[in-house]
Scaffold this active site. Sequence first.
Site, PDB file in Angstrom:
ATOM      1  N   HIS A  26     -52.973  -6.086  29.098  1.00  0.00           N
ATOM      2  CA  HIS A  26     -53.920  -5.474  30.028  1.00  0.00           C
ATOM      3  C   HIS A  26     -53.932  -3.964  29.817  1.00  0.00           C
ATOM      4  O   HIS A  26     -53.176  -3.231  30.445  1.00  0.00           O
ATOM      5  CB  HIS A  26     -53.521  -5.785  31.471  1.00  0.00           C
ATOM      6  CG  HIS A  26     -53.489  -7.255  31.791  1.00  0.00           C
ATOM      7  ND1 HIS A  26     -52.469  -8.082  31.342  1.00  0.00           N
ATOM      8  CD2 HIS A  26     -54.337  -8.041  32.502  1.00  0.00           C
ATOM      9  CE1 HIS A  26     -52.694  -9.312  31.776  1.00  0.00           C
ATOM     10  NE2 HIS A  26     -53.825  -9.312  32.493  1.00  0.00           N
ATOM     11  N   HIS A 260     -59.868  -5.253  31.188  1.00  0.00           N
ATOM     12  CA  HIS A 260     -58.833  -5.576  32.168  1.00  0.00           C
ATOM     13  C   HIS A 260     -57.699  -6.385  31.549  1.00  0.00           C
ATOM     14  O   HIS A 260     -56.534  -5.999  31.643  1.00  0.00           O
ATOM     15  CB  HIS A 260     -59.436  -6.349  33.348  1.00  0.00           C
ATOM     16  CG  HIS A 260     -58.442  -6.710  34.407  1.00  0.00           C
ATOM     17  ND1 HIS A 260     -57.529  -7.728  34.278  1.00  0.00           N
ATOM     18  CD2 HIS A 260     -58.218  -6.175  35.630  1.00  0.00           C
ATOM     19  CE1 HIS A 260     -56.784  -7.800  35.364  1.00  0.00           C
ATOM     20  NE2 HIS A 260     -57.185  -6.869  36.204  1.00  0.00           N
ATOM     21  N   GLU A 410     -43.379 -14.974  56.984  1.00  0.00           N
ATOM     22  CA  GLU A 410     -42.323 -15.553  56.144  1.00  0.00           C
ATOM     23  C   GLU A 410     -42.353 -15.001  54.719  1.00  0.00           C
ATOM     24  O   GLU A 410     -41.311 -14.622  54.163  1.00  0.00           O
ATOM     25  CB  GLU A 410     -42.446 -17.081  56.102  1.00  0.00           C
ATOM     26  CG  GLU A 410     -42.231 -17.763  57.431  1.00  0.00           C
ATOM     27  CD  GLU A 410     -43.499 -17.866  58.261  1.00  0.00           C
ATOM     28  OE1 GLU A 410     -43.432 -18.487  59.342  1.00  0.00           O
ATOM     29  OE2 GLU A 410     -44.552 -17.339  57.831  1.00  0.00           O
TER      30      GLU A 410
END
Length: 661
Positions: A26, A260, A410
Amino acid sequence: MPSRRELANAIRVLSMDAVQKANSGHPGAPMGMADIAEVLWNDHLKHNPTNPNWADRDRFILSNGHGSMLIYSLLHLTGYDLPMDELKTFRQLHSKCPGHPEYGYAPGVETTTGPLGQGITNAVGFAMAEKLMADQFNRPGHDIVDHKTYAFMGDGCLMEGVSHEACSLAGTWGLGNLIAFWDDNNISIDGHIDGWYTDDTVKRFEAYGWHVQSVDGHDPDAINAAIEAAKQETDRPSLICCKTIIGFGSPNKSGSHDCHGAALGEEEVALTRKELGWEHAPFVIPEDVYAGWDAKAKGAEAEAAWNEKFAAYEAAHPELAAEFKRRMAGELPANWKEATDALIAETNAKKEKVATRKASQNAIAGLAPVLPEFLGGSADLTGSNLTSCGSFKHVSGKEPGNYISYGVREFGMFGIMNGMALHGGFIPYGGTFHMFSDYAKSALRMAALMKIRTIAVLTHDSIGQGEDGPTHQPIENTAAMRYIPNMEVWRPADSVETAVSWVMAVERKTGPTSLVLTRQGVPFLERSDDQIAAIRKGAYVISDVDGTPDVVLIATGSEVSLALDAKEALAAEGVKARVVSMPSTHVFDRQDQAYKDSVLTPGVKRVAIEAGVTDYWRKYVGLEGGVVGIDTFGESAPAGDLMKHFGFTVENVVKNVKAVL
């Protein structure tokens, strides 16, 4: 002296060259964030490349870990032990430059990132750990804990829900030592994000209680001024929104998703060199650029100054200084064995019939006075998980303490705990219902991947949860946790096994531990001293027969007492059954073959008993053995009724044994 842009271009060319050589990676994010990184690392980041583990260094987290060549370039250029040959092996087998930054490979990589949102979540943990360590160790005139956490993140990190969980808490905690940079480039893998990400990020973070600024991510002066302002903001975390162009410098692919997640291509790399005015061959950095980046002398000077401060601190507060060094080294207290042996002996002497979640609370209360580095917490279930005790000071908003109410978060809790463990100085644990370990699974997996010491307290472990029904009954979760490599799972049978499980979890430095605990009460089980010692081996014979048994019953948790009752019923029918308690399959698997054969005698049929899915147990009982378990979702009813309904009865165990024999 090279200009700032020339120094930043070194990052750009190294990133595109390494990705091109690997034909994988990337390049866009490193090229887009290079100017931000140059200002931060050259003018603000406190670090020493010759000692990456210096205790008071600033921490740098690359949450958008797909842009890993950014951090590898920075480490190489500033003088860490990451030679150019390693950059040339980017994404190759055994390279110190794997596809995403991995803790324990390249020096200076503080955490493993890649699953988006978890890096910024870790960063909140780093910053909270620094705040708490400062509270516990700093004294007037002696600020030995005084550093910051910097994090880079992309649009994907902000889209992932865990970033909301963590950044909300960062604002509540007033983490003025946390400065995050948002790479606002308007691009993700699918293209321009306008069709799927239209949040007002500035207002979102202001609502969390953050200090927010917006700058041109390619204007070094604006970036520098924003960092200075963020450093002055000591009571709120800071977000610097940096408007950037992904793939900056690429004439045909910048500003597009085309750069990207793929190499630019040889032709575009050459055009980019021309666009940037970079006349050097691939992987060649001029000496003046290296000199402009070299941070070794400055870093050594900063550490030397801190060493002087610490020497003065040590003279004034010798006991605190010794404790600081012990905790940052991750060493247990000198009286650890004596204290924990006494805890286990005391637990055995009490002979209490309690739920293992309550036995866990008793163990926490026993360990807390020995372990000032204990940092507990729960995801809004403290009264159910029983993860707190009287000696803990609860974190309240911006007020520090050593017990944290994480709220219903969580995933965020376990991601933050990972950052705390990586910072050093703490052994973090967090509790939730076992069912919700599913929400947190990726963070738990990351702890196992990084080989760091965190402890998950997972209560209400089976259909014994009862009336809350199948939405809260974790039929498959214990097996799922056991399947995570390097995750050590304990499902203790009573108070003594629970105490041993806690001791083992704290002693384990090479990975996380999950403690799987009951809601319902379980009987105390009588044991000899040798049997208590054998708990540490993961499995042991808790009740045997004369001679060779006809069958071996293997059980965990609340089902061990059922196995013992079934043994008596089988004896009445002339069947000799050995009962094995196996609180930790992983620990048992690591024992030598002779010990394993002494527990599970080869050639003797086996039946496993656990209130969960059955397939996992085939590795111990084989296809010819039996498993008393549950391969459907549960039901809503009192726990005792459910146990009978699903066959966790003496009669059904006896029936299964007879079928096997």
